[in-house]
Design a protein around this motif. Structure first.
Motif, PDB file in Angstrom:
ATOM      1  N   ALA A  26       0.810  -1.226   0.000  1.00  0.00           N
ATOM      2  CA  ALA A  26       0.000   0.000   0.000  1.00  0.00           C
ATOM      3  C   ALA A  26       0.842   1.274   0.000  1.00  0.00           C
ATOM      4  N   ASP A  27       1.870   1.347   0.833  1.00  0.00           N
ATOM      5  CA  ASP A  27       2.677   2.567   0.908  1.00  0.00           C
ATOM      6  C   ASP A  27       3.443   2.823  -0.389  1.00  0.00           C
ATOM      7  N   ASP A  28       4.025   1.770  -0.966  1.00  0.00           N
ATOM      8  CA  ASP A  28       4.751   1.918  -2.232  1.00  0.00           C
ATOM      9  C   ASP A  28       3.806   2.349  -3.350  1.00  0.00           C
ATOM     10  N   LEU A  29       2.624   1.734  -3.399  1.00  0.00           N
ATOM     11  CA  LEU A  29       1.660   2.082  -4.446  1.00  0.00           C
ATOM     12  C   LEU A  29       1.186   3.517  -4.294  1.00  0.00           C
ATOM     13  N   ARG A  30       0.966   3.946  -3.082  1.00  0.00           N
ATOM     14  CA  ARG A  30       0.507   5.312  -2.835  1.00  0.00           C
ATOM     15  C   ARG A  30       1.515   6.333  -3.380  1.00  0.00           C
ATOM     16  N   ARG A  31       2.808   6.084  -3.142  1.00  0.00           N
ATOM     17  CA  ARG A  31       3.846   7.001  -3.638  1.00  0.00           C
ATOM     18  C   ARG A  31       3.855   7.060  -5.166  1.00  0.00           C
ATOM     19  N   SER A  32       3.756   5.911  -5.811  1.00  0.00           N
ATOM     20  CA  SER A  32       3.738   5.888  -7.283  1.00  0.00           C
ATOM     21  C   SER A  32       2.452   6.507  -7.832  1.00  0.00           C
ATOM     22  N   SER A  33       1.327   6.201  -7.193  1.00  0.00           N
ATOM     23  CA  SER A  33       0.036   6.713  -7.668  1.00  0.00           C
ATOM     24  C   SER A  33      -0.052   8.232  -7.592  1.00  0.00           C
ATOM     25  N   GLU A  34       0.561   8.826  -6.588  1.00  0.00           N
ATOM     26  CA  GLU A  34       0.551  10.292  -6.484  1.00  0.00           C
ATOM     27  C   GLU A  34       1.219  10.927  -7.700  1.00  0.00           C
ATOM     28  N   VAL A  35       2.309  10.345  -8.162  1.00  0.00           N
ATOM     29  CA  VAL A  35       2.995  10.866  -9.348  1.00  0.00           C
ATOM     30  C   VAL A  35       2.133  10.642 -10.582  1.00  0.00           C
ATOM     31  N   VAL A  36       1.607   9.429 -10.740  1.00  0.00           N
ATOM     32  CA  VAL A  36       0.775   9.104 -11.907  1.00  0.00           C
ATOM     33  C   VAL A  36      -0.433  10.024 -11.979  1.00  0.00           C
ATOM     34  N   MET A  37      -1.144  10.193 -10.877  1.00  0.00           N
ATOM     35  CA  MET A  37      -2.359  11.030 -10.893  1.00  0.00           C
ATOM     36  C   MET A  37      -2.042  12.488 -11.159  1.00  0.00           C
ATOM     37  N   GLY A  38      -0.822  12.928 -10.841  1.00  0.00           N
ATOM     38  CA  GLY A  38      -0.413  14.285 -11.153  1.00  0.00           C
ATOM     39  C   GLY A  38      -0.297  14.545 -12.648  1.00  0.00           C
TER      40      GLY A  38
END
Length: 125
Positions: free
Chosen positions: A106-118
């Motif tokens: 979850a923590d790793d995905l959250r970090r990557s998802s923040e960049v993707v959603m940006g």
């Protein structure tokens, strides 16, 4: 025991080219993903180390195909196949209508998802 289905997931949404149904089952996130269009994640990962997803994923392809691009090769997964994608990949969905399930820390995905959603909203408009 915690559980989730595509129909009971409380997170995610309809982002135009992708529909996501997800739920955190600590310490993992379970994602049910459907891609309506081909999406090369290369521009979406700009800002991550080496421009590649740094989150590992385990999953299963229900329909279509999924490609993970690595610096030296591509891995292709088809309907009915399970997969593991270590950090350092770029997802490429090569077939509209592809559907898969993935499990990610979850923590790793959250970090990557923040960049993707940006980077993602301009692709949806």
């Amino acid at each position: 025991m915690p559980k989730v289905s595509r129909h009971t997931a409380t997170q995610g949404g309809d982002y135009g080219v992708v529909v996501e149904h997800s739920e955190d089952l600590d310490p993992y996130t379970v994602d049910f993903l459907t891609f309506r269009e081909d999406v090369d994640h290369t521009p979406l990962l700009k800002g991550l180390p080496d421009g590649r997803c740094q989150c590992p994923h385990w999953g299963y392809v229900f329909k279509g195909e999924l490609v993970f691009r690595y610096p030296d090769h591509d891995e292709v997964y088809y309907a009915g196949e399970a997969f593991y994608a270590p950090p350092g990949h770029v997802p490429v969905h090569t077939e509209p209508g592809s559907e898969y399930l993935q499990f990610s820390p979850a923590d790793d995905l959250r970090r990557s998802s923040e960049v993707v959603m940006g980077h993602f909203p301009p692709l949806c408009g």
